[in-house]
Write an enzyme that holds these catalytic residues in place. Structure first.
Site, mmCIF file in Angstrom:
data_model
loop_
_atom_site.group_PDB
_atom_site.id
_atom_site.type_symbol
_atom_site.label_atom_id
_atom_site.label_comp_id
_atom_site.label_asym_id
_atom_site.label_seq_id
_atom_site.Cartn_x
_atom_site.Cartn_y
_atom_site.Cartn_z
ATOM 1 N N LYS A 87 0.818 -1.215 0.000
ATOM 2 C CA LYS A 87 0.000 0.000 0.000
ATOM 3 C C LYS A 87 0.854 1.269 0.000
ATOM 4 O O LYS A 87 0.360 2.350 -0.312
ATOM 5 C CB LYS A 87 -0.965 0.000 1.185
ATOM 6 C CG LYS A 87 -2.090 -1.016 1.033
ATOM 7 C CD LYS A 87 -3.145 -0.869 2.125
ATOM 8 C CE LYS A 87 -4.320 -1.806 1.894
ATOM 9 N NZ LYS A 87 -3.956 -3.228 2.135
HETATM 10 C C1 PLP Z 1 -4.658 -4.314 1.555
HETATM 11 C C2 PLP Z 1 -3.962 -5.624 1.574
HETATM 12 C C3 PLP Z 1 -4.348 -6.711 0.753
HETATM 13 C C4 PLP Z 1 -5.580 -6.651 -0.126
HETATM 14 O O1 PLP Z 1 -5.386 -5.824 -1.219
HETATM 15 P P1 PLP Z 1 -6.654 -5.346 -2.077
HETATM 16 O O2 PLP Z 1 -6.063 -4.467 -3.114
HETATM 17 O O3 PLP Z 1 -7.569 -4.650 -1.143
HETATM 18 O O4 PLP Z 1 -7.266 -6.581 -2.651
HETATM 19 C C5 PLP Z 1 -3.589 -7.861 0.762
HETATM 20 N N1 PLP Z 1 -2.518 -7.976 1.560
HETATM 21 C C6 PLP Z 1 -2.111 -6.980 2.377
HETATM 22 C C7 PLP Z 1 -0.933 -7.190 3.260
HETATM 23 C C8 PLP Z 1 -2.810 -5.767 2.411
HETATM 24 O O5 PLP Z 1 -2.410 -4.799 3.238
#
Ligand code: PLP
Length: 437
Positions: free
Chosen positions: A112
């Site tokens: 993210k």
């Molecule tokens: C947010 C997140 C996900 C999921 O990602 P999306 O784009 O919402 O499907 C998977 N793994 C981790 C560690 C995350 O922080």
């Protein structure tokens, strides 16, 4: 590829079209839909063939340029990209048919970071253009808060207010977003995550408040968070030894990552298929099997960043496949797994490849293996979304041995949390917004 013409439409109303900057500031379209680029530009064919000799920055620039308007001249866009992807995206071989694309080498050790940083730098430019400070409100139950806090830290013209529920965020997570200070304000709300979300939503509907502050939101549906996630599919591809029959397995919650992958494919990345891997929150795998989309309340699992019962990017996935289930199922294969299976996968991969998966990456691994069992001869990349030491309890339970703490997290232990507290009443929150400086 004309850089000035791309607009964004709302998934609720294809006629409502706005330029990039407006889509970013709004987050959600006024009609409640999600913004989508009106066309998916295609990359020149020789771009893919020559990927391995192009720098990550140049790859990202080539991908991003047609999506972003002329308020962001080439030089500025290049510098935003440089600051967004200033860490490694290594591809690690696990076995003959499996690689792990590690997206966790950024400041908060999760993918993210890419979207949050890019959005922060885009908003800085917008604040600069409108000559006004922008206040970014975000409610978090953990990981989003830290990515947003670090992405926006010390970004000029932006004040960030992060709301989180008292006692429902782990101490380590809290330290990741509530110790920075400067332009990052953490607000500990005496209530639940839903209360935090309600306060944010109410603020956006408060005309009086919006006269006083220019508000924006940094939640995961923002188009400026989504677009840069297309980059790393190209970064992974570029490092592959075997570039035939390539499959990406994506551990999914709100399906932003997977949606970005579909966009990469539509732009010309020759991906054979995607694996949509989930924990027991399997609304999308169910849809892929049955054609019925039935959101339901989420359940708690050990891969908790994917505990989503009504995935927000599903509307975008549908839009990319012209609302057509059979088109979507040609590209995407959905599988769901239990916590026990996830723990077992962490253990097994550690034993067979001396590689430590985090619980989310482990779900992707399981999905990939299931797909490859049905489709032999494919080359898989799992998207590793977070560093295993972000989930010490789960990983230590799986491996039955202590996990060394990542140096970044070690450093945090000595930091002081600097949050302010607030009741769950909107009036209290509003008064607080006025005094936070
Ligand atoms: C947010 C997140 C996900 C999921 O990602 P999306 O784009 O919402 O499907 C998977 N793994 C981790 C560690 C995350 O922080």
């Amino acid at each position: 590829m004309n850089k000035s013409t791309m607009n964004y439409y709302s998934t609720h109303n294809p006629v409502h079209r706005v330029p990039f900057s407006e889509a970013v500031v709004n987050g959600l379209a006024p009609d409640g839909g999600l913004y989508m680029p009106e066309v998916i530009p295609s990359l020149p064919e020789n771009f893919i063939a020559s990927l391995s000799s192009i720098s990550n920055e140049q790859i990202a620039f080539t991908i991003a340029r047609p999506f972003i308007d002329e308020n962001f001249p080439d030089r500025l866009l290049r510098s935003i990209i440089k600051d967004t992807i200033n860490f490694e995206f290594p591809l690690v071989q696990l076995d003959d048919q499996t690689c792990s694309l590690e997206l966790y080498h950024g400041p908060t050790l999760a993918f993210k970071d890419v979207g949050a940083r890019f959005m922060a730098l885009v908003l800085r430019q917008i604040a600069n253009t409108i000559q006004q400070e922008i206040t970014v409100l975000v409610a978090t139950s953990g990981d989003t808060g830290s990515a947003v806090a670090h992405g926006f830290f010390q970004v000029e013209g932006i004040r960030v207010v992060i709301l989180y529920p008292d006692g429902k965020v782990s101490a380590l997570q809290e330290k990741q977003f509530a110790t920075l200070g400067h332009n990052i304000h953490a607000v500990k709300v005496d209530g639940t995550f839903d209360d935090c979300q309600r306060l944010v939503k109410t603020a956006f509907l408060d005309a009086e408040l919006r006269k006083q502050f220019f508000l924006s939101s940094a939640n995961s549906i923002n188009i400026a968070r989504l677009l840069p996630q297309t980059f790393y599919y190209f970064f992974g591809w570029k490092q592959l030894q075997k570039k035939e029959s390539v499959v990406f397995a994506v551990p999914s919650g709100n399906f932003g990552n997977l949606t970005a992958g579909i966009i990469a494919k539509k732009m010309g990345l020759p991906v054979k298929a995607f694996v949509a891997a989930t924990n027991r929150n399997d609304v999308v795998p169910q849809y892929l099997h049955t054609g019925n989309f039935m959101p339901r309340p989420s359940v708690t699992t050990i891969s908790n960043a994917m505990d989503v019962g009504n995935p927000s990017n599903f509307a975008r996935m549908l839009a990319l496949y012209e609302e057509n289930w059979s088109l979507m199922t040609k590209d995407i294969y959905g599988y769901a797994f239990t916590d026990d299976e996830t723990l077992q996968a962490i253990r097994q991969v550690y034993q067979s490849s001396s590689y430590t998966l985090d619980p989310h990456g482990a779900v992707a691994y399981l999905g990939l293996k299931k797909y490859q069992h049905e489709h032999p001869g494919t080359n898989g990349i799992i998207i590793e979304t977070a560093h295993p030491s972000k989930f010490p309890d789960v990983v230590e339970n799986a491996l039955q041995q202590p996990l060394p703490l990542h140096p970044t997290l070690q450093g945090l232990q000595h930091q002081q949390v600097q949050s302010v507290t607030c009741s769950s009443s909107y009036d209290d929150f509003k008064n607080l917004l006025v005094v936070l400086k």
